[in-house]
Design an enzyme around this catalytic site. Structure first.
Site, mmCIF file in Angstrom:
data_model
loop_
_atom_site.group_PDB
_atom_site.id
_atom_site.type_symbol
_atom_site.label_atom_id
_atom_site.label_comp_id
_atom_site.label_asym_id
_atom_site.label_seq_id
_atom_site.Cartn_x
_atom_site.Cartn_y
_atom_site.Cartn_z
ATOM 1 N N CYS A 327 0.523 -1.031 -0.083
ATOM 2 C CA CYS A 327 0.175 -0.123 0.194
ATOM 3 C C CYS A 327 0.832 0.870 -0.196
ATOM 4 O O CYS A 327 0.883 1.834 0.976
ATOM 5 C CB CYS A 327 -0.951 -0.204 1.715
ATOM 6 S SG CYS A 327 -1.909 -1.498 0.982
ATOM 7 N N TYR A 356 21.572 -6.027 -3.141
ATOM 8 C CA TYR A 356 21.212 -5.307 -2.542
ATOM 9 C C TYR A 356 19.763 -5.244 -2.572
ATOM 10 O O TYR A 356 18.875 -4.343 -2.661
ATOM 11 C CB TYR A 356 21.179 -3.655 -2.558
ATOM 12 C CG TYR A 356 22.818 -3.215 -2.073
ATOM 13 C CD1 TYR A 356 23.510 -3.310 -1.250
ATOM 14 C CD2 TYR A 356 23.870 -3.485 -3.892
ATOM 15 C CE1 TYR A 356 24.712 -3.057 -0.752
ATOM 16 C CE2 TYR A 356 25.254 -3.440 -3.048
ATOM 17 C CZ TYR A 356 25.404 -3.215 -1.504
ATOM 18 O OH TYR A 356 27.470 -3.159 -1.281
HETATM 19 C C1 LIG Z 1 29.570 -1.046 0.953
HETATM 20 C C2 LIG Z 1 30.464 -0.716 0.777
HETATM 21 C C3 LIG Z 1 31.524 -1.773 0.245
HETATM 22 C C4 LIG Z 1 30.694 -2.062 -1.171
HETATM 23 O O1 LIG Z 1 30.261 -1.986 -2.139
HETATM 24 P P1 LIG Z 1 30.164 -2.370 -3.581
HETATM 25 O O2 LIG Z 1 29.217 -1.330 -4.803
HETATM 26 O O3 LIG Z 1 28.583 -3.355 -3.314
HETATM 27 O O4 LIG Z 1 30.580 -2.648 -4.704
HETATM 28 C C5 LIG Z 1 32.454 -1.316 0.237
HETATM 29 N N1 LIG Z 1 33.861 -0.947 1.179
HETATM 30 C C6 LIG Z 1 32.026 -0.628 1.696
HETATM 31 C C7 LIG Z 1 32.956 0.697 3.337
HETATM 32 C C8 LIG Z 1 31.025 -0.158 1.122
HETATM 33 O O5 LIG Z 1 29.780 0.149 2.732
#
Ligand SMILES: *Cc1c(COP(=O)(O)O)cnc(C)c1O
Length: 401
Positions: A327, A356
């Site tokens: 909703c 994700y």
């Molecule tokens: C989110 C994150 C990643 C991974 O990012 P991707 O875009 O999924 O490769 C690596 N290192 C840190 C510190 C992050 O916050």
């Protein structure tokens, strides 16, 4: 892939990950850095399923974790402590203490205040904390503002001159051992130049630190390597690695790389079934049984995921929005896509959903979270059961008076 058979066996909504592709992606990054010693520390937050982590552990992967929960997942999956890094802008005292207890490789420090906390906690435990400082190189990664982290207006890391001061502070503390340096300028990076610029800036700092006898062993370049969702140009891992390695002359550090999305994004799909079609004066809606609570990226970032109706890939169609039952008007998986006429029970395949996806799911609208399935060597197996109503209410029901 026979998606119809998978849906018959496991029902929808469903996440499916191809572990063979995960392995290929992992090896591609590992090989790209082979000119130096490297640790590929998979960013657990992209997809933290235990079976996936175990699969990566078997390939020799380390883990980049952003909570102690993720650290514990990584350890349980068989990733050794000396391959685990703890990052994140807001670590609690108990999380820091447990990370020290578990003797992980290092903690990525994001502020002066945090460095002080870590020192105090290490002291009270009679330990020496291995740390790395996250430097914010103030470079525009040219990605979505929500996933850009390397500008001084972002909450992440410390500026270069502050970093230098913190390294001195750490060096002079008996409870801190500076072993690494870290930067991560954003996610879904599709341009090489910002990465190279950031790497250059940080490498300059490393050489300056060497001169004052601070010896950095790990050059942690973060993650962020982008993938193709639609028609983006992407960076080849080899070119990415070369851009970084080319900035490191005069140093002898182990590269740490923290890819998340690149490892799992395009190895996963999301499957959902058509419930109804509905037309208004101006729009056609395909209403499916998967929703924003299962796959949030379209609603959160207006992210694009390719969608197809299984078995009708070549049929002509008309513009439609693919929406879920939640909703909220913001509940959609795809907008304004050319899609064929559908019937109740048709399967809609949402591509590039391995990263994700499930990890951002919730029980909003009391919807059980989807099941997860792994494909490996042509075989499928369940790696997370579909949640049940009883599971969702379990933490509440006994408090009802
Ligand atoms: C989110 C994150 C990643 C991974 O990012 P991707 O875009 O999924 O490769 C690596 N290192 C840190 C510190 C992050 O916050």
């Amino acid at each position: 892939m026979d998606y119809k058979a998978l849906v018959q066996k496991y029902d929808t909504p469903l996440y499916v990950y191809n572990f063979d592709i995960v392995a290929q992606n992992f090896m591609q990054i590992k090989n790209a850095f082979k000119a130096r010693k490297s640790l590929i520390a998979y960013a657990v937050k992209a997809n933290s399923n235990m079976s996936l982590l175990k699969h990566l552990a078997n390939l020799g992967s380390g883990a980049d974790c952003v909570s102690i929960g993720e650290v514990k997942r990584a350890l349980l999956a068989g990733i050794p402590p000396y391959k685990i890094i703890f990052s994140g802008v807001g670590k609690r005292d108990d999380e820091i203490a447990e990370a020290l207890e578990k003797d992980i490789l290092f903690i990525n420090v994001e502020s002066e205040a945090e460095l002080g906390r870590i020192e105090d906690i290490a002291k009270s435990m009679g330990k020496v904390a291995r740390i790395s400082i996250r430097v914010n190189p103030n470079i525009d990664p040219k990605t979505h503002p929500y996933i850009s982290t390397g500008l001084s207006e972002n909450k992440f890391g410390v500026e270069i001159d502050v970093a230098k001061k913190l390294y001195l502070q750490a060096k002079n503390s008996p409870y801190l051992q500076p072993v690494g340096i870290h930067f991560h300028i954003g996610s879904q990076l599709t341009e090489l130049e910002p990465i190279k610029e950031a790497s250059e800036k940080v490498a300059d700092l490393v050489r300056a630190l060497q001169k004052i006898d601070i010896d950095i062993k790990f050059f942690d370049v973060g993650g962020g390597l982008g993938i193709r969702y639609q028609d983006e140009k992407t960076i080849e891992p080899y070119d990415y690695a070369q851009a970084i390695l080319s900035t490191l002359s005069g140093t002898n550090m182990t590269i740490v790389c923290e890819p998340g999305r690149f490892i799992v994004g395009n190895a996963g799909v999301f499957l959902t079934k058509v419930l109804y079609e509905k037309r208004t004066k101006s729009k056609r809606f395909i209403i499916v049984d998967g929703a924003m609570n299962d796959l949030l990226r379209p609603s959160l970032y207006n992210a694009y995921h390719e969608v197809v109706v299984v078995g009708k890939e070549n049929e002509r169609g008309s513009k439609a929005d693919v929406v879920g039952p939640v909703c909220e008007s913001g509940d959609f998986l795809a907008k304004e896509r050319e899609l064929p006429p559908t019937e109740h029970g048709d399967i809609v395949l949402v591509k590039s959903a391995g990263a994700y996806g499930f990890v951002m799911s919730s029980n909003y609208n009391t919807r059980p979270r989807p099941a997860e399935v792994a494909l490996e060597g042509g075989k499928d197996r369940l790696i997370r059961e579909r949640e049940t109503f009883e599971y969702i209410i379990e933490k509440e029901i006994r408090f009802m008076v």
